[in-house]
Scaffold this motif. Sequence first.
Motif, PDB file in Angstrom:
ATOM      1  N   LYS A 225       0.894  -1.179   0.063  1.00 35.64           N
ATOM      2  CA  LYS A 225       0.006   0.150  -0.048  1.00 35.64           C
ATOM      3  C   LYS A 225       0.886   1.474   0.155  1.00 35.64           C
ATOM      4  O   LYS A 225       0.668   2.290  -0.830  1.00 35.64           O
ATOM      5  N   GLN A 226       1.903   1.456   0.941  1.00 33.87           N
ATOM      6  CA  GLN A 226       2.848   2.533   0.740  1.00 33.87           C
ATOM      7  C   GLN A 226       3.583   2.577  -0.531  1.00 33.87           C
ATOM      8  O   GLN A 226       3.692   3.802  -1.154  1.00 33.87           O
ATOM      9  N   LYS A 228       2.123   1.589  -3.332  1.00 35.06           N
ATOM     10  CA  LYS A 228       1.117   2.139  -4.425  1.00 35.06           C
ATOM     11  C   LYS A 228       0.947   3.789  -4.011  1.00 35.06           C
ATOM     12  O   LYS A 228       0.442   4.656  -4.984  1.00 35.06           O
ATOM     13  N   ASP A 229       0.884   4.077  -2.888  1.00 38.65           N
ATOM     14  CA  ASP A 229       0.596   5.430  -2.419  1.00 38.65           C
ATOM     15  C   ASP A 229       1.513   6.420  -3.023  1.00 38.65           C
ATOM     16  O   ASP A 229       1.379   7.441  -3.325  1.00 38.65           O
ATOM     17  N   ARG A 230       2.824   5.916  -3.382  1.00 36.16           N
ATOM     18  CA  ARG A 230       3.762   6.827  -4.023  1.00 36.16           C
ATOM     19  C   ARG A 230       4.189   6.405  -5.391  1.00 36.16           C
ATOM     20  O   ARG A 230       4.840   6.684  -5.944  1.00 36.16           O
TER      21      ARG A 230
END
Length: 234
Positions: A225-226, A228-230
């Motif tokens: 998720k981290q 993907k968020d970046r």
Amino acid sequence: MPKDLQKITIAIDGHSSCGKSTVAKDLAQAFGLTYIDTGAMYRAVTLYAIEQGLYGPNGLLVTELEKALPHIQIVLRKDKESGQVETWLNQELVEDRIRSLEVSTKVSEVSALAFVRKRMVELQQEMGKNGGVVLDGRDIGTVVFPQADLKLFMTASPEIRAQRRYDEMRAKGEKVSFEAVLENVKSRDHIDSTRAESPLRKADDALVLDNSRLDRQAQLAWVMKQLKDRSWAV
Ligand code: DC
């Protein structure tokens, strides 16, 4: 647009036995990255010192170890069959021997030596210079690759870490007590965080991952998720 994951550099730092290598291996597998276990390199130097008799009545013979350093060749090689990265010391497979309690007890002292760190950091920077790597250790995001694309700082309670390590060692048939393992975890935390040379500390831009209550899938999902968020992954 997702960025080129094949070239990414991921730095994972944190306390001993908190599952850094599990996350690193899962990320390596998921994205085809090369996994560099930097702790294994310090362990290999320690094993060399033990096996070459570089301990005297007063402990480690530091000057002898410094003289021997150019003769210590460490290679991390992926085994074709198992797909696991294994540690080779002077052409000998030492993957199991570097995980013994004796090495674990002595490695903090060896890894606190400036000349040992200098050499290992050079090797690690060379191994990761083209990107496409995930490294775990204590100083990756602060010293080895301060420009890493993603930095994680992992932790979990000492008791939980000692239990994981104890289970691992018992499974391999090592006769150790839980108390001895817990003592080792706590003493390494202390030495790793208070040494003068590159002490363990969270890089300002590292994300904290406390996995005391996360299982393997949940922690990988969290890292994904981290990324993907970046916009590193879709
Ligand atoms: O990750 P590990 O427990 O296998 O590491 C073994 C020891 O090596 C640990 O006590 C601290 C040291 N180490 C270090 O000082 N710097 C690193 N980058 C990796 C490990």
